[in-house]
Design a protein around this motif. Structure first.
Motif, mmCIF file in Angstrom:
data_model
loop_
_atom_site.group_PDB
_atom_site.id
_atom_site.type_symbol
_atom_site.label_atom_id
_atom_site.label_comp_id
_atom_site.label_asym_id
_atom_site.label_seq_id
_atom_site.Cartn_x
_atom_site.Cartn_y
_atom_site.Cartn_z
ATOM 1 N N VAL A 107 0.842 -1.191 0.000
ATOM 2 C CA VAL A 107 0.000 0.000 0.000
ATOM 3 C C VAL A 107 0.875 1.238 0.000
ATOM 4 O O VAL A 107 1.990 1.235 0.534
ATOM 5 N N LEU A 108 0.357 2.296 -0.610
ATOM 6 C CA LEU A 108 1.039 3.589 -0.682
ATOM 7 C C LEU A 108 0.248 4.581 0.160
ATOM 8 O O LEU A 108 -0.947 4.767 -0.062
ATOM 9 N N VAL A 109 0.911 5.196 1.140
ATOM 10 C CA VAL A 109 0.287 6.226 1.964
ATOM 11 C C VAL A 109 1.157 7.474 1.875
ATOM 12 O O VAL A 109 2.299 7.476 2.339
ATOM 13 N N ASP A 110 0.624 8.519 1.270
ATOM 14 C CA ASP A 110 1.386 9.742 1.014
ATOM 15 C C ASP A 110 2.664 9.386 0.242
ATOM 16 O O ASP A 110 2.568 8.839 -0.845
ATOM 17 N N LEU A 157 -4.012 -3.355 3.910
ATOM 18 C CA LEU A 157 -5.160 -2.453 3.761
ATOM 19 C C LEU A 157 -4.843 -1.142 4.451
ATOM 20 O O LEU A 157 -4.498 -1.131 5.639
ATOM 21 N N ALA A 158 -4.947 -0.036 3.709
ATOM 22 C CA ALA A 158 -4.700 1.283 4.280
ATOM 23 C C ALA A 158 -6.032 1.974 4.561
ATOM 24 O O ALA A 158 -6.942 1.943 3.729
ATOM 25 N N ALA A 159 -6.123 2.588 5.730
ATOM 26 C CA ALA A 159 -7.252 3.421 6.125
ATOM 27 C C ALA A 159 -6.650 4.666 6.775
ATOM 28 O O ALA A 159 -5.463 4.681 7.107
ATOM 29 N N PRO A 160 -7.435 5.734 6.959
ATOM 30 C CA PRO A 160 -6.873 6.953 7.551
ATOM 31 C C PRO A 160 -6.156 6.666 8.878
ATOM 32 O O PRO A 160 -6.736 6.154 9.821
ATOM 33 N N GLY A 161 -4.847 6.952 8.902
ATOM 34 C CA GLY A 161 -4.056 6.789 10.115
ATOM 35 C C GLY A 161 -3.681 5.371 10.471
ATOM 36 O O GLY A 161 -3.071 5.136 11.523
ATOM 37 N N ARG A 162 -4.015 4.394 9.571
ATOM 38 C CA ARG A 162 -3.765 2.993 9.919
ATOM 39 C C ARG A 162 -3.417 2.152 8.704
ATOM 40 O O ARG A 162 -3.836 2.454 7.591
ATOM 41 N N ILE A 163 -2.671 1.080 8.958
ATOM 42 C CA ILE A 163 -2.489 0.007 7.982
ATOM 43 C C ILE A 163 -2.803 -1.309 8.691
ATOM 44 O O ILE A 163 -2.304 -1.566 9.790
ATOM 45 N N TYR A 164 -3.652 -2.109 8.051
ATOM 46 C CA TYR A 164 -4.041 -3.414 8.591
ATOM 47 C C TYR A 164 -3.314 -4.505 7.822
ATOM 48 O O TYR A 164 -3.237 -4.451 6.584
ATOM 49 N N MET A 165 -2.777 -5.500 8.532
ATOM 50 C CA MET A 165 -2.131 -6.634 7.873
ATOM 51 C C MET A 165 -2.469 -7.904 8.644
ATOM 52 O O MET A 165 -2.329 -7.956 9.863
ATOM 53 N N THR A 166 -2.949 -8.907 7.913
ATOM 54 C CA THR A 166 -3.451 -10.132 8.534
ATOM 55 C C THR A 166 -2.638 -11.321 8.067
ATOM 56 O O THR A 166 -2.479 -11.531 6.855
ATOM 57 N N ASN A 167 -2.129 -12.111 9.012
ATOM 58 C CA ASN A 167 -1.365 -13.295 8.608
ATOM 59 C C ASN A 167 -2.292 -14.498 8.445
ATOM 60 O O ASN A 167 -3.486 -14.436 8.730
ATOM 61 N N LYS A 168 -1.720 -15.605 7.952
ATOM 62 C CA LYS A 168 -2.540 -16.773 7.630
ATOM 63 C C LYS A 168 -3.208 -17.377 8.865
ATOM 64 O O LYS A 168 -4.198 -18.085 8.747
#
Length: 383
Positions: A281-284, A321-332
């Protein structure tokens, strides 16, 4: 994504509903209005389904057997027979299972409006490329060990509008079949006010006129296994170049080229710990990538300079997954780490669900949709 997505959850906290999904699929859910659609399939590949779920209640509204397959192709044990994600628009959802077929479904009635089963290749490892919508076209990628093409269908009828065949002069017989395929989903990019379709298959990435399929430019690289999706920003395309997990590279390519721009438009290359399955993901001005060996790396997008690196826990197949002020990452293993998208590693929360997660998360308003191997969860902070 919403700035009100949940920060914390567990099996007993902030789960609005969880709905059991029969059989097996790795497709990411798609959402429009009151409906969520996903695909699933029998483990032996003989029955392929499309499932619609109500966003509010989690109730299954449609469970449609779309295709019966007499002789399913073999696949990689890590894959499923329902890995490509659907594409959705008002009134219609398009489901694709690689060579086994593509169908258009009326989202209200569940009626199948058209089917195609004649767009085939030898997937060898199973299908993964998802369909994309452009105006009145549905665009599919079929790259196998024997055929490598992109095809645009009329959304209304399913008829073929154009076909682009990957360049035969590069796909020579001396290259082993498995190294000629990819699993990527193309993206759209705007260059000088015009939309381009960008497709990173095996051996090269190409830019196209999405109305005709005409190739505008190409960059040549290596072979095999382009999986993670292209990210765009700052006039650059961040492209997975394929190769085995340990040899995958990420190239930043300047937009706006014509013809073969391999020698002129590659701005920088990430040659170690590049993302293989999990899309960045790219944030700024920061690019966040999850490498094959669970190394989360923050990169300055325009220069390729590494800012920081953090070793994460577990294997990651779902995309960031990028959301305002956050990045979510889920492992298997169902563990989701939430971080701040900043120039130093800053962990905000760690959340655990019970099931394995191979699909990427989706968003419905202020809720996260997380698909495990057995269930779909709607996760949202309780009011």
């Amino acid at each position: 994504a919403s700035d009100k997505l949940p920060l914390r959850w567990s099996e007993t906290e902030n789960v609005v509903w969880m709905t059991a999904i029969h059989d097996l699929g790795h497709s990411t859910p798609v959402v429009l209005g009151s409906q969520i659609w996903l695909t699933t399939a029998k483990q032996d590949g003989t029955e392929l389904y499309a499932v619609a779920i109500d966003v509010q209640s989690g109730e299954i509204k449609h469970d449609i057997p779309v295709f019966h397959v007499e002789n399913p192709q073999k696949k990689n044990p890590n894959n499923s027979y329902a890995t490509p994600s659907p594409a959705i628009e008002s009134g219609r959802v398009y489901v694709h299972y690689g060579s086994d077929g593509t169908a258009c479904i009326d989202t209200k009635s569940g009626e199948i409006l058209w089917k195609r089963t004649d767009l085939n290749c030898d997937h060898m490892q199973g299908a993964a490329s998802s369909p994309v919508i452009y105006e009145d076209l549905l665009i599919l990628t079929l790259e196998g060990t024997d055929k490598y093409f992109t095809v645009a269908l009329s959304k209304k009828t399913g008829d073929t509008v154009w076909t682009y065949k990957r360049p035969a002069d590069l796909y020579v017989d001396s290259i082993e079949g498995v190294y000629k395929k990819s699993y990527q989903t193309p993206v759209f990019s705007t260059v000088d006010g015009k939309t381009q379709l960008v497709s990173n298959g095996a051996l090269l990435v190409t830019g196209h006129n999405p109305r005709t399929g005409e190739e505008i430019w190409r960059v040549r690289y290596r072979d095999d296994s382009a999986i993670s999706r292209i990210v765009t920003g700052h006039g650059l395309l961040f492209v997975n170049t394929g190769g085995s997990p340990s040899a995958t590279e990420l190239w930043a390519i300047r937009e706006g080229g014509v013809g073969d721009v391999t020698d002129s438009h590659v701005v920088w290359k990430m040659t170690k710990n590049a993302p293989h399955e999990s899309s960045p993901v790219l944030v700024d001005d920061l690019l966040f990538t999850m490498g094959q060996n669970s190394r989360l790396i923050c990169i300055e997008a325009t220069t390729g300079k590494q800012i920081w690196e953090q070793l994460m826990e577990g294997d990651y197949w779902s995309s960031l997954l990028a959301a305002p002020g956050r990045i979510y990452m889920t492992n298997k293993k169902g563990r989701t780490t939430v971080i701040a998208p900043e120039r130093e590693y800053k962990e905000l929360a760690v959340n655990q669900l019970d099931g394995e997660v191979w699909a990427s998360p989706a968003v419905a308003d202020n809720a996260l949709l997380i698909r495990t191997k057995t269930h779909l969860y709607r996760i949202e902070e309780k009011k």
